[in-house]
Motif scaffolding. Structure first.
Motif, PDB file in Angstrom:
ATOM      1  N   ALA A 133      -0.985  -7.316   3.831  1.00 28.05           N
ATOM      2  CA  ALA A 133      -1.558  -6.465   2.794  1.00 28.05           C
ATOM      3  C   ALA A 133      -0.995  -5.055   2.923  1.00 28.05           C
ATOM      4  N   ALA A 137      -2.198   0.927   2.424  1.00 28.47           N
ATOM      5  CA  ALA A 137      -3.201   1.693   1.681  1.00 28.47           C
ATOM      6  C   ALA A 137      -4.422   0.845   1.370  1.00 28.47           C
ATOM      7  N   GLU A 138      -4.192  -0.425   1.040  1.00 25.69           N
ATOM      8  CA  GLU A 138      -5.308  -1.324   0.747  1.00 25.69           C
ATOM      9  C   GLU A 138      -6.154  -1.566   1.996  1.00 25.69           C
ATOM     10  N   LEU A 139      -5.495  -1.805   3.119  1.00 28.42           N
ATOM     11  CA  LEU A 139      -6.219  -2.014   4.367  1.00 28.42           C
ATOM     12  C   LEU A 139      -6.965  -0.753   4.788  1.00 28.42           C
ATOM     13  N   ARG A 140      -6.310   0.376   4.626  1.00 31.43           N
ATOM     14  CA  ARG A 140      -6.934   1.649   5.002  1.00 31.43           C
ATOM     15  C   ARG A 140      -8.219   1.872   4.210  1.00 31.43           C
ATOM     16  N   GLU A 141      -8.171   1.602   2.921  1.00 32.32           N
ATOM     17  CA  GLU A 141      -9.364   1.768   2.085  1.00 32.32           C
ATOM     18  C   GLU A 141     -10.456   0.783   2.507  1.00 32.32           C
ATOM     19  N   ARG A 142     -10.078  -0.443   2.782  1.00 36.53           N
ATOM     20  CA  ARG A 142     -11.056  -1.462   3.168  1.00 36.53           C
ATOM     21  C   ARG A 142     -11.762  -1.083   4.469  1.00 36.53           C
ATOM     22  N   ARG A 174      -1.416  -5.460   9.978  1.00 36.60           N
ATOM     23  CA  ARG A 174      -0.089  -5.609   9.355  1.00 36.60           C
ATOM     24  C   ARG A 174       0.927  -6.259  10.289  1.00 36.60           C
TER      25      ARG A 174
END
Length: 234
Positions: A113, A116-121, A165
């Motif tokens: 993923a 940025a998506e993981l960071r937000e999650r 990641r």
């Protein structure tokens, strides 16, 4: 790192994502009462452990291996901690292993993923783990809520992003040592079908009725009962 009890009979305790050694605040003393020196560690980016913005599974494994000076008689890993423990096992040489509410999915062929998506999650999930939001969980004590909220506040998002990641999963094989999977009920992670598959591979699988993902929260006696039964049988 937290330690309960003394002696050479070590029980190594590895927490899950967003957790810390303190999540074993009730399990550690229960194991000490059973004659173990219970050692709970903080994984990289969690609790008192340093951040690791370039984290890999190998780094997490190294943290587990560095925590004990003798092969553990028992090792317990929860969720992410169970996955880390399974990778560490060949060098850790634990006599018995307990994996708590983890499905052991195989390697993924999907691309990781976006960061940025993981960071937000992870940022969103960390912010949601406050004492006030955790308090309504059935069976959780005030101390359960406090240690989980404190662990979340200290959780490093960038470490988790790097680990997610870099890690693609692992092939699951027949366990080399007596291995128990303890699942919640209902479990978001270990379905009844997956439980049967793990049993066919040679894992013992037991369920704690009514328990959530952090199985011993609100169900310590039942969790320790399952553990005692398995230890006596193996």
């Amino acid at each position: 790192m937290l330690i309960w009890g003394s002696g050479d009979r070590v029980a190594l305790l590895v927490h899950g994502m967003r957790g810390a050694a303190s999540q074993y605040h009730a399990v550690g003393p229960a194991l000490a009462a059973r004659g173990y020196r219970a050692v709970a560690i903080d994984l990289p980016g969690h609790g008192d452990a340093p951040r690791a913005p370039d984290a890999t599974m190998e780094l997490f494994v190294d943290a587990v291996l560095a925590a004990v000076d003798t092969p553990p008689a028992l090792a317990i890993g929860h969720s992410l901690g169970a996955i880390v423990l399974s990778h560490a096992l060949p060098r850790l040489r634990a006599s018995r292993v307990v994996y708590v509410d983890v499905p052991f999915s195989g390697p993924s062929t999907d691309p990781p993923a976006p960061a940025a998506e993981l960071r937000e999650r992870f940022t969103t999930s960390r912010a949601a783990r406050t004492v006030e939001r955790l308090a309504p969980r059935p069976g959780w004590s005030a101390e359960d809520c406090r240690v989980e909220a404190e662990a979340a506040a200290r959780f490093d998002v960038e470490t988790a992003v790097a680990l997610e990641r870099s890690y693609i999963g692992q092939s699951v094989e027949r366990p080399a040592v007596p291995s128990l999977v303890v699942r919640a009920d209902p479990s978001r992670y270990v379905s009844p079908e997956r439980a049967r598959e793990l049993e066919e591979m040679g894992f013992w699988v037991r369920t704690v009725p009514g328990a959530g993902h952090s199985v011993w929260y609100g169900h310590l006696d039942e969790f320790m009962g399952v553990l005692d039964e398995w230890l006596e049988a193996t």
